[in-house]
Design a protein around this motif. Structure first.
Motif, PDB file in Angstrom:
ATOM      1  N   MET A   1       0.825  -1.217   0.000  1.00  0.00           N
ATOM      2  CA  MET A   1       0.000   0.000   0.000  1.00  0.00           C
ATOM      3  C   MET A   1       0.853   1.259   0.000  1.00  0.00           C
ATOM      4  O   MET A   1       0.517   2.250  -0.633  1.00  0.00           O
ATOM      5  CB  MET A   1      -0.924  -0.004   1.234  1.00  0.00           C
TER       6      MET A   1
ATOM      7  N   PHE B   1      -0.792 -14.733   7.926  1.00  0.00           N
ATOM      8  CA  PHE B   1      -1.864 -14.423   8.879  1.00  0.00           C
ATOM      9  C   PHE B   1      -2.467 -15.733   9.400  1.00  0.00           C
ATOM     10  O   PHE B   1      -2.635 -15.921  10.623  1.00  0.00           O
ATOM     11  CB  PHE B   1      -2.916 -13.575   8.162  1.00  0.00           C
TER      12      PHE B   1
ATOM     13  N   TYR C   1      -2.263 -17.611  13.350  1.00  0.00           N
ATOM     14  CA  TYR C   1      -3.315 -18.223  14.162  1.00  0.00           C
ATOM     15  C   TYR C   1      -2.944 -19.651  14.561  1.00  0.00           C
ATOM     16  O   TYR C   1      -3.276 -20.098  15.661  1.00  0.00           O
ATOM     17  CB  TYR C   1      -4.652 -18.193  13.431  1.00  0.00           C
TER      18      TYR C   1
ATOM     19  N   ILE D   1      -7.822  -6.660  13.974  1.00  0.00           N
ATOM     20  CA  ILE D   1      -8.794  -5.773  13.323  1.00  0.00           C
ATOM     21  C   ILE D   1      -8.425  -4.310  13.569  1.00  0.00           C
ATOM     22  O   ILE D   1      -8.465  -3.480  12.662  1.00  0.00           O
ATOM     23  CB  ILE D   1     -10.220  -6.097  13.822  1.00  0.00           C
TER      24      ILE D   1
ATOM     25  N   CYS E   1      -5.672  -3.109  11.347  1.00  0.00           N
ATOM     26  CA  CYS E   1      -6.198  -2.786  10.006  1.00  0.00           C
ATOM     27  C   CYS E   1      -6.881  -1.420  10.015  1.00  0.00           C
ATOM     28  O   CYS E   1      -6.685  -0.616   9.104  1.00  0.00           O
ATOM     29  CB  CYS E   1      -7.195  -3.843   9.533  1.00  0.00           C
TER      30      CYS E   1
ATOM     31  N   PHE F   1     -13.677 -13.207   1.874  1.00  0.00           N
ATOM     32  CA  PHE F   1     -12.355 -12.571   1.944  1.00  0.00           C
ATOM     33  C   PHE F   1     -11.447 -13.071   0.815  1.00  0.00           C
ATOM     34  O   PHE F   1     -10.792 -12.286   0.131  1.00  0.00           O
ATOM     35  CB  PHE F   1     -11.711 -12.823   3.319  1.00  0.00           C
TER      36      PHE F   1
ATOM     37  N   ILE G   1      -7.249  -4.945  -0.271  1.00  0.00           N
ATOM     38  CA  ILE G   1      -6.300  -5.713   0.549  1.00  0.00           C
ATOM     39  C   ILE G   1      -6.713  -5.607   2.025  1.00  0.00           C
ATOM     40  O   ILE G   1      -6.863  -6.603   2.722  1.00  0.00           O
ATOM     41  CB  ILE G   1      -4.848  -5.189   0.383  1.00  0.00           C
ATOM     42  N   LEU G   2      -6.917  -4.385   2.465  1.00  0.00           N
ATOM     43  CA  LEU G   2      -7.100  -4.132   3.895  1.00  0.00           C
ATOM     44  C   LEU G   2      -8.473  -4.580   4.396  1.00  0.00           C
ATOM     45  O   LEU G   2      -8.583  -5.127   5.502  1.00  0.00           O
ATOM     46  CB  LEU G   2      -6.880  -2.640   4.171  1.00  0.00           C
TER      47      LEU G   2
ATOM     48  N   ASP H   1      -8.198  -8.284   4.686  1.00  0.00           N
ATOM     49  CA  ASP H   1      -7.477  -8.678   5.901  1.00  0.00           C
ATOM     50  C   ASP H   1      -8.401  -8.602   7.125  1.00  0.00           C
ATOM     51  O   ASP H   1      -8.370  -9.468   8.003  1.00  0.00           O
ATOM     52  CB  ASP H   1      -6.268  -7.762   6.141  1.00  0.00           C
ATOM     53  N   THR H   2      -9.189  -7.547   7.162  1.00  0.00           N
ATOM     54  CA  THR H   2     -10.113  -7.367   8.291  1.00  0.00           C
ATOM     55  C   THR H   2     -11.147  -8.493   8.322  1.00  0.00           C
ATOM     56  O   THR H   2     -11.473  -9.027   9.398  1.00  0.00           O
ATOM     57  CB  THR H   2     -10.813  -5.995   8.175  1.00  0.00           C
TER      58      THR H   2
ATOM     59  N   PHE I   1     -10.718 -11.466   7.275  1.00  0.00           N
ATOM     60  CA  PHE I   1     -10.032 -12.685   7.718  1.00  0.00           C
ATOM     61  C   PHE I   1     -10.018 -12.727   9.256  1.00  0.00           C
ATOM     62  O   PHE I   1     -10.356 -13.752   9.874  1.00  0.00           O
ATOM     63  CB  PHE I   1      -8.616 -12.686   7.146  1.00  0.00           C
ATOM     64  N   ALA I   2      -9.666 -11.606   9.871  1.00  0.00           N
ATOM     65  CA  ALA I   2      -9.656 -11.559  11.341  1.00  0.00           C
ATOM     66  C   ALA I   2     -11.072 -11.717  11.902  1.00  0.00           C
ATOM     67  O   ALA I   2     -11.282 -12.412  12.909  1.00  0.00           O
ATOM     68  CB  ALA I   2      -9.025 -10.251  11.817  1.00  0.00           C
ATOM     69  N   MET I   3     -12.058 -11.105  11.244  1.00  0.00           N
ATOM     70  CA  MET I   3     -13.449 -11.246  11.690  1.00  0.00           C
ATOM     71  C   MET I   3     -13.897 -12.703  11.607  1.00  0.00           C
ATOM     72  O   MET I   3     -14.634 -13.195  12.473  1.00  0.00           O
ATOM     73  CB  MET I   3     -14.377 -10.383  10.825  1.00  0.00           C
TER      74      MET I   3
END
Lengths: 324, 324
Positions: free
Chosen positions: A82, A111, A115, A138, A141, B74, B104-105, B108-109, B111-113
């Motif tokens: 980015m 990522f 985990y 989160i 991000c 995602f 992208i971002l 990523d969010t 994925f965490a969610m």
């Protein structure tokens, strides 16, 4: 070997021991590349130190500590796409060395690997660790998104900026510490205090990064001053200067940041001159000190042996004093 | 309302109920956008059906099912960046509607969610769910990497291709089922059999997708034939044709796929003519049938009430017969 360098060795040994699959090579070679580059290993250090501080077993915290380091490196891989950053720790970034598709995908893989590492501990700790970990992920991000937004935004306030660096930087330091405390079964209040210690420390840490870009000793700090100024980054120093400046100075500073063609050295000198006139150095230093004192006071509220609190303070001091 | 449409409603209701944060808007608007677009919700359906099949409580499986749907979406958000895909389900992709940084971002969010949702179940199931989930996530990344590699690669074998679609597509269907079975505390053998059912079903599903691109009924299938041919995609049909073709035909086919300037309709006709000469339709159909039968036989090895196995078979049939 003292406790701190012992933990540092443990983490580096664990990272070296990880065997990544060999195929597809395009996916795993970048991961190997990124993870073997070293760095301070600050976040996993905080996990091990916090675990130890509250009397936990280091072996229970090792893989969760690794998880945080892998996660942190994943965020750097994606951020570099980015930010179009060509270099990181003096080496080509993944997106430059390979390409952005590979950087996206090997980042995603890291990522998921993070985990996997996060849950390699006693199962009783897993739900709490994951709560902290996912929430922090989160928020990181969100912080990166705010940081990108600020580039296009003219009305960033000091509060906005502190919130952004809290999310982007401080939250992960705080989560690293909290996970260590969870693994040590620390009492609820201490878990919260060590988290708050991390938040304040992280803010101080990032503000100091901004500070050192302008006022750091180039030989100690290891990079040339003024990088943020040349990149027109709205750092804490810039935002603080904007609040101190009269209309005329504010316009001057704003113009300097809009001018993308100016000779870099000239730009750094002119901006620094304005910062100096506004006594930014003193003001920012005192803000950093304030956050640092906040951090220390949270540490004093933790229920832990005095010697362990002193060790954590010593570690924080090391970070803090990297410019002295 | 029958069981299948009831589960479908439950999933859509759960998705609608999720409240995403409102800021930063650039991060959460794309997530809201993607999640509200509908789609078959195939993967969460498989989780609920598997949980029910082995006598588990649907309420325990709801959030893990949602986790898989969020994870799947995602991967689509990130894949669309890499594939430069302008449209998905008839709507602009996130990277097109916003930009690739945001894609992208926000990916990523998500994925965490997904991980946050995955652990919203009884804590006894969490370690096993996460094992399956993280492993599948990594394999999906590997599959996408192989898929990208194959675009540049001239010597892709049928085995390579099956391995790629296993990783990219089948593994997540299998994981969806396995997680449902885990939440139902199914016996170890059944957990493995339902996973294997998912793998075989997923392969059949993807091969059928390749098949329908050329031989599907355009009005039923809902898209025009030949899209993969125009995109020069080395599908199962192409690879199979290459193994059947003599030197001369193989060269012809290869040339057609190298020609990026040819009129699309002409290209589709010429390639299809070669496929027809080599009797690809029959051959691919029989391969799909073989995987489908494999899938059914794994299902028969599960310890579950006959009526529940029949329900799962009915669901699989529905998927399988979407071209009839």
């Amino acid at each position: 070997m003292n406790q701190i360098s012992e933990f540092h060795s443990l983490i580096n040994k664990l990272i070296r021991e990880q065997q990544f699959p060999s195929t597809p090579e395009e996916l795993y070679a970048p991961i190997e590349y990124v993870m073997s580059q070293g760095g301070k290993r600050l976040r996993p250090m905080l996990t091990l130190l916090a675990c130890d501080m509250f009397g936990g077993k280091t072996e229970d915290a090792l893989y969760p500590a690794l998880a945080i380091e892998v996660f942190h490196n994943f965020t750097l891989v994606h951020d570099d796409i980015m930010d179009k950053a060509p270099l990181r720790r003096g080496k080509e970034t993944v997106y430059k060395k390979w390409n952005s598709d590979i950087a996206i995908l090997s980042g995603d893989t890291m990522f998921a690997m993070a985990y996997q590492y996060a849950v390699r501990t006693q199962s009783a700790f897993i739900p709490d660790i994951l709560d902290v970990f996912s929430k922090a992920a989160i928020e990181v991000c969100e912080g990166q998104q705010y940081d990108m937004n600020f580039e296009q935004q003219d009305d960033v306030s000091i509060e906005d900026y502190i919130r952004m660096i809290t999310l982007k930087t401080a939250v992960l330091l705080a989560a690293s510490l909290k996970i260590g405390a969870i693994i040590a079964s620390a009492d609820k209040k201490s878990v919260q205090e060590i988290y708050n210690f991390g938040i304040a420390l992280g803010i101080a840490f990032q503000l100091q990064d901004d500070f050192l870009d302008v006022y750091g000793d180039e030989s100690t700090f290891g990079k040339k001053n003024g990088g943020d100024i040349v990149a027109n980054k709205k750092t804490f120093l810039y935002l603080k200067a904007m609040t101190f400046a009269d209309k005329d100075k504010a316009r001057q500073l704003h113009q300097l940041y809009l001018d993308k063609g100016m000779n870099p050295q000239e730009k750094i000198e002119k901006v620094t001159a304005i910062f100096n006139q506004l006594e930014i150095e003193k003001s920012v230093k005192s803000t950093i000190d304030w956050y640092y004192q906040q951090a220390m006071s949270h540490l004093d509220h933790c229920t832990a042996p005095e010697s362990r609190i002193t060790l954590m303070k010593g570690f924080a001091d090391q970070l803090y004093q990297r410019n002295h």
